[in-house]
Design a protein around this motif. Structure first.
Motif, PDB file in Angstrom:
ATOM      1  N   ALA A  60       0.929  -1.217   0.066  1.00  0.00           N
ATOM      2  CA  ALA A  60      -0.014   0.017   0.186  1.00  0.00           C
ATOM      3  C   ALA A  60       0.872   1.229   0.022  1.00  0.00           C
ATOM      4  O   ALA A  60       0.507   2.401  -0.919  1.00  0.00           O
ATOM      5  N   TYR A  61       2.038   1.253   0.731  1.00  0.00           N
ATOM      6  CA  TYR A  61       2.668   2.415   0.807  1.00  0.00           C
ATOM      7  C   TYR A  61       3.602   2.507  -0.204  1.00  0.00           C
ATOM      8  O   TYR A  61       3.885   3.676  -0.808  1.00  0.00           O
ATOM      9  N   SER A  62       3.891   1.365  -0.949  1.00  0.00           N
ATOM     10  CA  SER A  62       4.692   1.206  -2.458  1.00  0.00           C
ATOM     11  C   SER A  62       3.713   1.804  -3.368  1.00  0.00           C
ATOM     12  O   SER A  62       4.149   2.706  -4.474  1.00  0.00           O
ATOM     13  N   SER A  63       2.406   1.603  -3.302  1.00  0.00           N
ATOM     14  CA  SER A  63       1.469   2.149  -4.162  1.00  0.00           C
ATOM     15  C   SER A  63       1.159   3.894  -4.134  1.00  0.00           C
ATOM     16  O   SER A  63       1.243   4.526  -5.113  1.00  0.00           O
ATOM     17  N   ILE A  64       1.271   4.184  -2.918  1.00  0.00           N
ATOM     18  CA  ILE A  64       1.355   5.670  -2.628  1.00  0.00           C
ATOM     19  C   ILE A  64       2.478   6.460  -3.026  1.00  0.00           C
ATOM     20  O   ILE A  64       2.576   7.316  -3.966  1.00  0.00           O
ATOM     21  N   ALA A  65       3.777   5.813  -2.680  1.00  0.00           N
ATOM     22  CA  ALA A  65       4.863   6.525  -3.471  1.00  0.00           C
ATOM     23  C   ALA A  65       4.883   6.471  -4.915  1.00  0.00           C
ATOM     24  O   ALA A  65       5.262   7.541  -5.727  1.00  0.00           O
ATOM     25  N   HIS A  66       4.711   5.406  -5.626  1.00  0.00           N
ATOM     26  CA  HIS A  66       4.380   5.203  -7.283  1.00  0.00           C
ATOM     27  C   HIS A  66       3.361   6.325  -7.881  1.00  0.00           C
ATOM     28  O   HIS A  66       3.721   6.921  -8.807  1.00  0.00           O
ATOM     29  N   LEU A  67       2.016   6.640  -7.027  1.00  0.00           N
ATOM     30  CA  LEU A  67       1.400   7.457  -7.336  1.00  0.00           C
ATOM     31  C   LEU A  67       2.027   8.963  -7.306  1.00  0.00           C
ATOM     32  O   LEU A  67       1.680   9.829  -8.200  1.00  0.00           O
ATOM     33  N   GLY A  68       2.749   9.171  -6.495  1.00  0.00           N
ATOM     34  CA  GLY A  68       3.459  10.339  -6.224  1.00  0.00           C
ATOM     35  C   GLY A  68       4.393  10.693  -7.227  1.00  0.00           C
ATOM     36  O   GLY A  68       4.114  11.769  -7.853  1.00  0.00           O
ATOM     37  N   TRP A  69       4.994  10.040  -7.880  1.00  0.00           N
ATOM     38  CA  TRP A  69       5.781  10.104  -9.021  1.00  0.00           C
ATOM     39  C   TRP A  69       4.977  10.240 -10.213  1.00  0.00           C
ATOM     40  O   TRP A  69       5.368  11.165 -11.052  1.00  0.00           O
ATOM     41  N   MET A  70       3.936   9.643 -10.368  1.00  0.00           N
ATOM     42  CA  MET A  70       3.120   9.896 -11.580  1.00  0.00           C
ATOM     43  C   MET A  70       2.409  11.314 -11.535  1.00  0.00           C
ATOM     44  O   MET A  70       2.340  11.817 -12.601  1.00  0.00           O
ATOM     45  N   VAL A  71       2.200  11.842 -10.239  1.00  0.00           N
ATOM     46  CA  VAL A  71       1.303  12.841 -10.137  1.00  0.00           C
ATOM     47  C   VAL A  71       2.339  14.125 -10.439  1.00  0.00           C
ATOM     48  O   VAL A  71       2.009  15.267 -10.821  1.00  0.00           O
ATOM     49  N   LEU A  72       3.594  13.885  -9.926  1.00  0.00           N
ATOM     50  CA  LEU A  72       4.795  14.933 -10.129  1.00  0.00           C
ATOM     51  C   LEU A  72       4.791  15.479 -11.438  1.00  0.00           C
ATOM     52  O   LEU A  72       5.156  16.309 -11.632  1.00  0.00           O
ATOM     53  N   ILE A  73       4.606  14.516 -12.315  1.00  0.00           N
ATOM     54  CA  ILE A  73       5.050  14.722 -13.758  1.00  0.00           C
ATOM     55  C   ILE A  73       3.753  14.891 -14.834  1.00  0.00           C
ATOM     56  O   ILE A  73       3.843  15.103 -15.762  1.00  0.00           O
ATOM     57  N   LEU A  74       2.701  14.881 -13.959  1.00  0.00           N
ATOM     58  CA  LEU A  74       1.208  14.838 -14.642  1.00  0.00           C
ATOM     59  C   LEU A  74       1.111  16.133 -15.646  1.00  0.00           C
ATOM     60  O   LEU A  74       0.611  15.987 -16.676  1.00  0.00           O
ATOM     61  N   GLN A  75       1.551  17.405 -15.073  1.00  0.00           N
ATOM     62  CA  GLN A  75       1.230  18.735 -15.996  1.00  0.00           C
ATOM     63  C   GLN A  75       2.345  18.635 -17.073  1.00  0.00           C
ATOM     64  O   GLN A  75       2.070  19.473 -17.985  1.00  0.00           O
ATOM     65  N   PHE A  76       3.463  18.209 -16.886  1.00  0.00           N
ATOM     66  CA  PHE A  76       4.479  18.470 -17.943  1.00  0.00           C
ATOM     67  C   PHE A  76       4.460  17.347 -18.761  1.00  0.00           C
ATOM     68  O   PHE A  76       4.989  17.608 -19.965  1.00  0.00           O
ATOM     69  N   ALA A  77       4.365  16.246 -18.585  1.00  0.00           N
ATOM     70  CA  ALA A  77       4.145  15.078 -19.547  1.00  0.00           C
ATOM     71  C   ALA A  77       3.174  13.884 -19.404  1.00  0.00           C
ATOM     72  O   ALA A  77       3.502  12.942 -18.710  1.00  0.00           O
ATOM     73  N   PRO A  78       2.097  14.097 -19.756  1.00  0.00           N
ATOM     74  CA  PRO A  78       1.031  13.261 -19.424  1.00  0.00           C
ATOM     75  C   PRO A  78       1.440  11.861 -19.997  1.00  0.00           C
ATOM     76  O   PRO A  78       1.116  10.992 -19.332  1.00  0.00           O
ATOM     77  N   SER A  79       1.921  11.746 -21.015  1.00  0.00           N
ATOM     78  CA  SER A  79       2.369  10.494 -21.537  1.00  0.00           C
ATOM     79  C   SER A  79       3.406   9.730 -20.803  1.00  0.00           C
ATOM     80  O   SER A  79       3.259   8.409 -20.491  1.00  0.00           O
ATOM     81  N   LEU A  80       4.080  10.499 -19.943  1.00  0.00           N
ATOM     82  CA  LEU A  80       5.119   9.765 -18.981  1.00  0.00           C
ATOM     83  C   LEU A  80       4.329   9.202 -17.654  1.00  0.00           C
ATOM     84  O   LEU A  80       4.551   7.930 -17.223  1.00  0.00           O
ATOM     85  N   THR A  81       3.170   9.859 -17.496  1.00  0.00           N
ATOM     86  CA  THR A  81       2.233   9.404 -16.513  1.00  0.00           C
ATOM     87  C   THR A  81       1.619   8.073 -16.573  1.00  0.00           C
ATOM     88  O   THR A  81       1.692   7.341 -15.889  1.00  0.00           O
ATOM     89  N   LEU A  82       1.280   8.065 -18.043  1.00  0.00           N
ATOM     90  CA  LEU A  82       0.546   6.869 -18.509  1.00  0.00           C
ATOM     91  C   LEU A  82       1.681   5.662 -18.310  1.00  0.00           C
ATOM     92  O   LEU A  82       1.319   4.685 -18.171  1.00  0.00           O
ATOM     93  N   LEU A  83       2.635   5.890 -18.779  1.00  0.00           N
ATOM     94  CA  LEU A  83       4.158   4.901 -18.914  1.00  0.00           C
ATOM     95  C   LEU A  83       4.248   4.451 -17.526  1.00  0.00           C
ATOM     96  O   LEU A  83       4.154   3.054 -17.471  1.00  0.00           O
TER      97      LEU A  83
END
Length: 349
Positions: free
Chosen positions: A180-203
């Motif tokens: 669960a904490y691993s999931s929270i950390a990974h979601l943080g990485w996705m949200v971090l880049i969301l506005q700059f490169a949405p394709s990287l978020t999807l990857l």
């Protein structure tokens, strides 16, 4: 559970997500999220165990709160701006409320407290659905509204989630809470880049789903729920234990495994966007997560479990599990890094 009932629930689960994917109107998207939530609740509660019922109740309350916030924000936007379209979300109050509601649905810090408790109370298969499929619909909405959201809010949520995901998993002994904490950390990485490169978020989301599926299926095959039971896995199935160790390292983002690819590309993009401090903090937070993955690897591969067991040890695996999905996702979780040049070429199209 009756197979017909299970089929209807899983179909509703798929329908809710697809409905949210296909919607451009807030009410339709909200309806998809509600169908999704109501479909998974009986699946979570099917154990008839107090912990499962408690986890289901917590999940229902948090998801209902988030859905109410989304409905409130979309109604406020329609009242102030006169638009119900998802892309036309423009008022600051509405955008901030929707972002916080989606963060609550996903389990992003600082509204993450429900996720470890809920995952701890349910079985591994349901936990896998909760950690992967249930993230898709909120992420689809988040990607659509991201351009209108304040970038400082997104970066703050992302960095906070990577730090909380790293810190929270350090002192855990239950594998479901660690995931669960691993999931929270990974979601943080996705949200971090969301506005700059949405394709990287999807990857990142795709690779996160592959690696998490591999981890959950391996633990289910091993019948492991705590670090102590994980220590017996080498005796039971050495090959599976070796591959699970590599999958955990891939979740931690170590090269030359697949999990290194999204972290590498995200850090590169953050540096390009002139955010070296955010990139440094995210990379340091990844070290915290890597510590508890290494702790699991140590328990699994470098310790010999004592023979004097207080309980009956399941030394021989019951191979009634379908191992083909586990094999496929494990190969993908370990061997996708050489495709990075092809992936970057596709992302720049």
């Amino acid at each position: 559970m009756n197979p017909y009932v299970l089929t209807i629930l899983l179909s509703s689960l798929g329908l809710g997500t697809v409905l949210t994917f296909a919607s451009s109107h807030w009410l339709l998207a909200w309806m998809g999220l509600e169908i999704n939530t109501l479909a998974i609740i009986p699946i979570m509660a099917r154990q008839h165990h107090p912990r499962a019922i408690e986890a289901t109740t917590k999940y229902f309350l948090t998801q209902a709160t988030a859905a109410a916030m989304i409905l409130f924000a979309s109604t406020t936007n329609a009242w102030l701006v006169g638009e119900w379209e998802i892309h036309q979300l423009s008022h600051p109050l509405a955008t901030t409320t929707v972002m916080l509601a989606l963060a609550l649905k996903l389990g992003l810090a600082p509204v993450h407290f429900w996720l470890p408790e809920v995952l701890q109370g349910i079985e591994l298969t349901t936990g896998l659905i909760l950690s992967t499929w249930q993230k898709l619909a909120p992420f689809a909405l988040m990607i659509q509204v991201a351009p209108t959201i304040n970038s400082s809010l997104l970066i703050t949520l992302g960095l906070l989630s990577t730090l909380v995901g790293g810190w929270g998993g350090l002192n855990q002994t239950q594998l479901r809470k660690i995931l669960a904490y691993s999931s929270i950390a990974h979601l943080g990485w996705m949200v971090l880049i969301l506005q700059f490169a949405p394709s990287l978020t999807l990857l990142s989301l795709l690779l996160y789903i592959i690696m998490t599926s591999s981890a959950f299926l391996a633990l289910k095959t091993n019948n492991s729920l705590t670090i102590n039971t994980l220590a017996t896995s080498w005796t039971k199935a050495p090959t599976l234990a070796a591959l699970t160790t590599l999958v955990l390292l891939s979740l931690g983002g170590l090269p030359p495994l697949s999990g290194f690819m999204p972290k590498w590309l995200i850090l590169q993009e953050l540096t390009k966007q002139g955010l070296p401090l955010s990139a440094t903090l995210a990379a340091m937070a990844a070290l915290l997560s890597l510590y508890f993955y290494l702790r699991l690897c140590y328990a699994m591969a470098l310790t010999i479990y004592p023979n004097t067991l207080t309980a009956t040890a399941p030394w021989r695996l019951n191979f009634t599990h379908l191992t083909l999905p586990l094999s496929i996702v494990t190969i993908l979780a370990l061997a996708l890094l050489p495709l990075t040049p092809a992936v970057t070429a596709v992302l720049t199209l």
